[in-house]
Each structure stands twice: as C-alpha cells, then as structure tokens.
Design a protein around this motif. Structure first.
Motif, short mmCIF file in Angstrom:
data_model
loop_
_atom_site.label_atom_id
_atom_site.label_comp_id
_atom_site.label_asym_id
_atom_site.label_seq_id
_atom_site.Cartn_x
_atom_site.Cartn_y
_atom_site.Cartn_z
N MET A 1 0.83 -1.18 0.00
CA MET A 1 0.00 0.00 0.00
C MET A 1 0.88 1.25 0.00
SD MET A 1 -1.40 -0.11 3.94
CE MET A 1 -2.45 1.32 3.66
N ASN A 2 0.29 2.41 -0.31
CA ASN A 2 1.06 3.64 -0.39
C ASN A 2 1.63 4.03 0.97
OD1 ASN A 2 0.48 3.89 -3.13
ND2 ASN A 2 -1.36 5.10 -2.76
N ARG A 3 2.81 4.60 0.95
CA ARG A 3 3.47 5.05 2.18
C ARG A 3 2.80 6.32 2.67
NH1 ARG A 3 8.88 4.96 4.13
NH2 ARG A 3 8.87 6.10 6.09
N ILE A 4 2.46 6.37 3.94
CA ILE A 4 1.85 7.56 4.51
C ILE A 4 2.94 8.55 4.91
CG2 ILE A 4 -0.18 6.33 5.34
CD1 ILE A 4 1.04 6.32 8.12
N PRO A 5 2.60 9.83 5.11
CA PRO A 5 3.62 10.81 5.53
C PRO A 5 4.21 10.43 6.89
CG PRO A 5 1.59 11.90 4.79
CD PRO A 5 1.27 10.44 4.92
N LEU A 6 5.40 10.95 7.17
CA LEU A 6 6.04 10.68 8.45
C LEU A 6 5.30 11.35 9.60
CD1 LEU A 6 9.78 11.12 7.42
CD2 LEU A 6 8.62 8.97 7.98
N ILE A 7 4.70 12.51 9.33
CA ILE A 7 3.93 13.26 10.30
C ILE A 7 2.59 13.63 9.66
CG2 ILE A 7 3.82 15.33 11.74
CD1 ILE A 7 6.88 15.31 11.83
N VAL A 8 1.49 13.36 10.35
CA VAL A 8 0.17 13.64 9.80
C VAL A 8 -0.58 14.61 10.71
CG1 VAL A 8 0.03 11.42 8.63
CG2 VAL A 8 -0.90 11.64 10.94
N SER A 9 -1.52 15.33 10.13
CA SER A 9 -2.30 16.32 10.87
C SER A 9 -3.51 15.66 11.53
CB SER A 9 -2.77 17.42 9.92
OG SER A 9 -3.76 16.91 9.03
N THR A 10 -4.11 16.39 12.47
CA THR A 10 -5.32 15.90 13.12
C THR A 10 -6.46 15.74 12.13
OG1 THR A 10 -5.75 18.20 13.75
CG2 THR A 10 -4.76 16.78 15.42
N ASP A 11 -6.55 16.65 11.16
CA ASP A 11 -7.60 16.53 10.15
C ASP A 11 -7.39 15.28 9.29
OD1 ASP A 11 -8.89 18.82 11.00
OD2 ASP A 11 -7.92 20.14 9.51
N TRP A 12 -6.15 15.03 8.94
CA TRP A 12 -5.80 13.85 8.14
C TRP A 12 -6.26 12.59 8.86
CZ3 TRP A 12 -3.15 9.31 8.38
CH2 TRP A 12 -2.67 8.74 7.20
N LEU A 13 -5.98 12.51 10.16
CA LEU A 13 -6.37 11.32 10.92
C LEU A 13 -7.88 11.24 11.08
CD1 LEU A 13 -5.75 8.83 12.61
CD2 LEU A 13 -5.36 10.33 14.58
N TYR A 14 -8.51 12.37 11.36
CA TYR A 14 -9.97 12.38 11.55
C TYR A 14 -10.70 11.81 10.33
CZ TYR A 14 -14.68 14.18 12.27
OH TYR A 14 -16.05 14.28 12.40
N GLU A 15 -10.21 12.15 9.14
CA GLU A 15 -10.83 11.68 7.91
C GLU A 15 -10.67 10.18 7.71
OE1 GLU A 15 -8.92 13.99 4.94
OE2 GLU A 15 -9.92 15.88 5.52
N ARG A 16 -9.79 9.54 8.46
CA ARG A 16 -9.48 8.12 8.27
C ARG A 16 -9.82 7.25 9.48
NH1 ARG A 16 -6.40 11.42 5.44
NH2 ARG A 16 -5.65 10.82 3.36
N LEU A 17 -10.58 7.79 10.42
CA LEU A 17 -10.89 7.03 11.64
C LEU A 17 -11.59 5.70 11.36
CD1 LEU A 17 -12.08 9.69 14.25
CD2 LEU A 17 -9.92 8.43 14.21
N GLU A 18 -12.37 5.66 10.29
CA GLU A 18 -13.14 4.45 9.99
C GLU A 18 -12.42 3.51 9.02
OE1 GLU A 18 -15.84 3.86 11.69
OE2 GLU A 18 -15.62 5.83 12.66
N ASP A 19 -11.20 3.84 8.63
CA ASP A 19 -10.45 3.00 7.70
C ASP A 19 -10.06 1.69 8.40
OD1 ASP A 19 -8.68 1.80 5.93
OD2 ASP A 19 -7.66 3.66 5.42
N PRO A 20 -10.49 0.55 7.89
CA PRO A 20 -10.15 -0.73 8.54
C PRO A 20 -8.66 -1.06 8.51
CG PRO A 20 -11.19 -1.12 6.42
CD PRO A 20 -11.33 0.36 6.70
N LYS A 21 -7.89 -0.34 7.70
CA LYS A 21 -6.46 -0.62 7.61
C LYS A 21 -5.63 0.21 8.59
CE LYS A 21 -6.45 -2.17 2.80
NZ LYS A 21 -5.85 -1.98 1.46
N ILE A 22 -6.28 1.15 9.29
CA ILE A 22 -5.52 2.00 10.19
C ILE A 22 -5.34 1.34 11.56
CG2 ILE A 22 -7.41 3.29 11.26
CD1 ILE A 22 -5.71 5.83 10.89
N ARG A 23 -4.19 1.64 12.18
CA ARG A 23 -3.91 1.21 13.55
C ARG A 23 -3.47 2.46 14.31
NH1 ARG A 23 -6.26 -2.20 11.40
NH2 ARG A 23 -5.72 -4.40 11.12
#
Length: 297
Positions: A1-23
C-alpha cells in the motif's frame, strides 16, 4: 500500500478514523523533572483509560516496550520481545498503517513536540515496519479542536510483525565514540541549552558529548497551536547545525533516547535519511566516567 507521511495532521487522521487498515496507537508517557536531578517517568495508561482517540490501543513504552533487564530504563529491547508485544496490539501487517500519538513531552511544560510518539514510531521502524506516522500536536491538539474522544478500549486483530531490523537507525556508545572528531558525522544534542552547556545537572555528570551541536527538540513546534512550525523555519535550524548535508551522517541523542527521535524524525521529513539515534544517550554516557564531556566553560 502507499506510504503515509512521516507526520500527519489531526484533520488527516480524523478523515481516516473508519479505515479498517488504520492502527491508531496512544503512546502517552509522562516525564517530570525532579528537583534532585534525574526525572521521574510513568505510564500514561490511566489517562488512556479516561479518554483517547476512538479506536486507539495503548502502547506502554516504559513497562512493556523497553528492555526489562537493561541497566537503564527506556532501552531498546531484544527484537523478539518487542515484536511479540507490538504484534499483540495489531501492528505488523504490511497491509495496514500506523499513526502514533501522545499527550506531550514533559509534565508542566508547554513543549508541543510529540517525542514519545516519535520514540515508538522509531522503534517500530527500527524493527522493519515502515508505514508509521506521528500525529502532529498529539492528543492536546485533537482535544482543542473538539474532535471525538472515547473511554472505550480499542482493539485490533493480533498479527505477525513483518520486516527486518534496520541497524542504520541505531547508534551505540561505541559508534558515538568513533564519531567524535569525524567531520563526516554531525552529532546533535537534542536537550535544552542549559543542559547542553552544563549549567543544569540532570545526569550523573553535566555537559554534552564533545563536538555535538545543540538543537533543542522543543523549538520546532508552536506551544499555543501545538502544531509544527513551517518546514522553512525548521530547515533553517538544522541547516545552521550542518545536519542537512547529504554527504554527512547524523547521530541524535538526548537524555534517554526519546527527544532524540523527534529531531531524527524531523530530519527525515526534511530529506536527511542518514540519521541514527544514540539509544543510551546521556543516561548511559555520563555513567561512564572514562567518557569525555564538554561544558560551556
């Protein structure tokens, strides 16, 4: 899968809360400087139980992800020990990605650097799992923006940790000794100016490793917004230290190898990938009276 940024914003994480691939991982650890010198450190599990980002699991850096038999606390454990613990949290599947956050660097201090999160992210990356990010501003910024929190414990399916240990990310005492005086290596002290100069004695002896330059890990974020400063400002700081020269290697250190990982992460973000962390840092270095130290005088 695509590499995520080294540092992410709170908005970036909020948009992905329901992603089953996130930990999502809460790595909160509390450090408080003591009037007698060395600091006190304790787990953030109690605050996790009270409130955390939805879905997040808790990773106990101090009690479960450090070497229980090491002379000094917060020492990197054996690989099998770490990967077993982290796999139980659901981290290691290459089809997933990880976001780590914390609640700040020090108790009673406005430093916004997410160095406990960067410490765990560095350990995960050191063991060979690359798709891991740190949340800019951590839980304080998340809460200030009225984003959702919960007291319901998160869980992820246990997995098998993949990847191979990357020794290039880790420096030992012997590596640092060899680097002193080597013009192809930049050694960065990540602590505050007074500790660097030897005016404050937190460790067994005061001062800094000879030849090391001081880049305080707390100077890269805005204490009011909790967010990182612009890349241009951070870049200027590290350029002044000579740490962005692509032909040089960088070793970062601090007190116990925590703040050093934040400077290391930002150097990576700016494109300097030849960075390692001295895990033992001043806790180990100052306990050996044969090793040199410099002070302002």
């Amino acid at each position: 899968m695509n590499r995520i940024p080294l540092i992410v914003s709170t908005d970036w994480l909020y948009e992905r809360l329901e992603d089953p691939k996130i930990r999502i991982v809460d790595a909160t650890t509390f450090l408080q400087h003591s009037k007698t010198g060395y600091y006190d450190v304790w787990s953030g599990k109690e605050t996790y139980d009270e409130a955390h980002i939805p879905g997040a699991v808790f990773a106990d850096i101090l009690n479960e992800l450090s070497d229980p038999e090491a002379e000094h606390s917060l020492t990197v454990p054996q690989r099998d020990f770490f990967t077993e613990k982290i796999s139980q949290l659901g981290i290691g599947d290459p089809e997933t990605y990880v976001v780590v956050y914390d609640r700040g660097a020090e108790v009673g201090n406005t430093i916004a650097s997410a160095d406990w999160a960067s410490r765990l992210a560095w350990q995960i990356r050191y063991e060979g799992f690359e798709n891991v990010a740190v949340l800019d501003g951590g839980f304080p910024k998340w809460q200030a923006e009225n984003k959702p929190v919960t007291d319901e414990a998160g869980t992820y399916p246990e997995t098998i940790f993949t990847g191979e240990r990357n020794p290039a990310l880790f420096s030992t005492k012997e590596d640092v000794k060899k680097a002193i005086g080597d013009d192809k290596v930049v050694i960065i002290n990540s602590l505050d100016s007074d500790t660097y100069k030897g005016k404050t004695k937190t460790y067994e002896r005061a001062g800094h490793i000879p030849g090391s330059v001081n880049v305080f890990f707390g100077d890269h974020s805005n204490p009011e917004t909790k967010g990182l400063l612009d890349d241009e400002k951070i870049r200027e700081t590290f350029e002044n230290a000579g740490a962005l020269d692509p032909d040089k290697r960088v070793i970062t250190y601090c007190g116990s190898g925590i703040a050093a990982t934040w400077n290391g992460l930002l150097l990576n973000k700016l494109g300097q990938n030849n960075v390692s962390v001295y895990d033992g840092s001043l806790t180990e270095w100052t306990s050996d009276s044969a090793l040199p130290l410099e002070t302002e005088e």
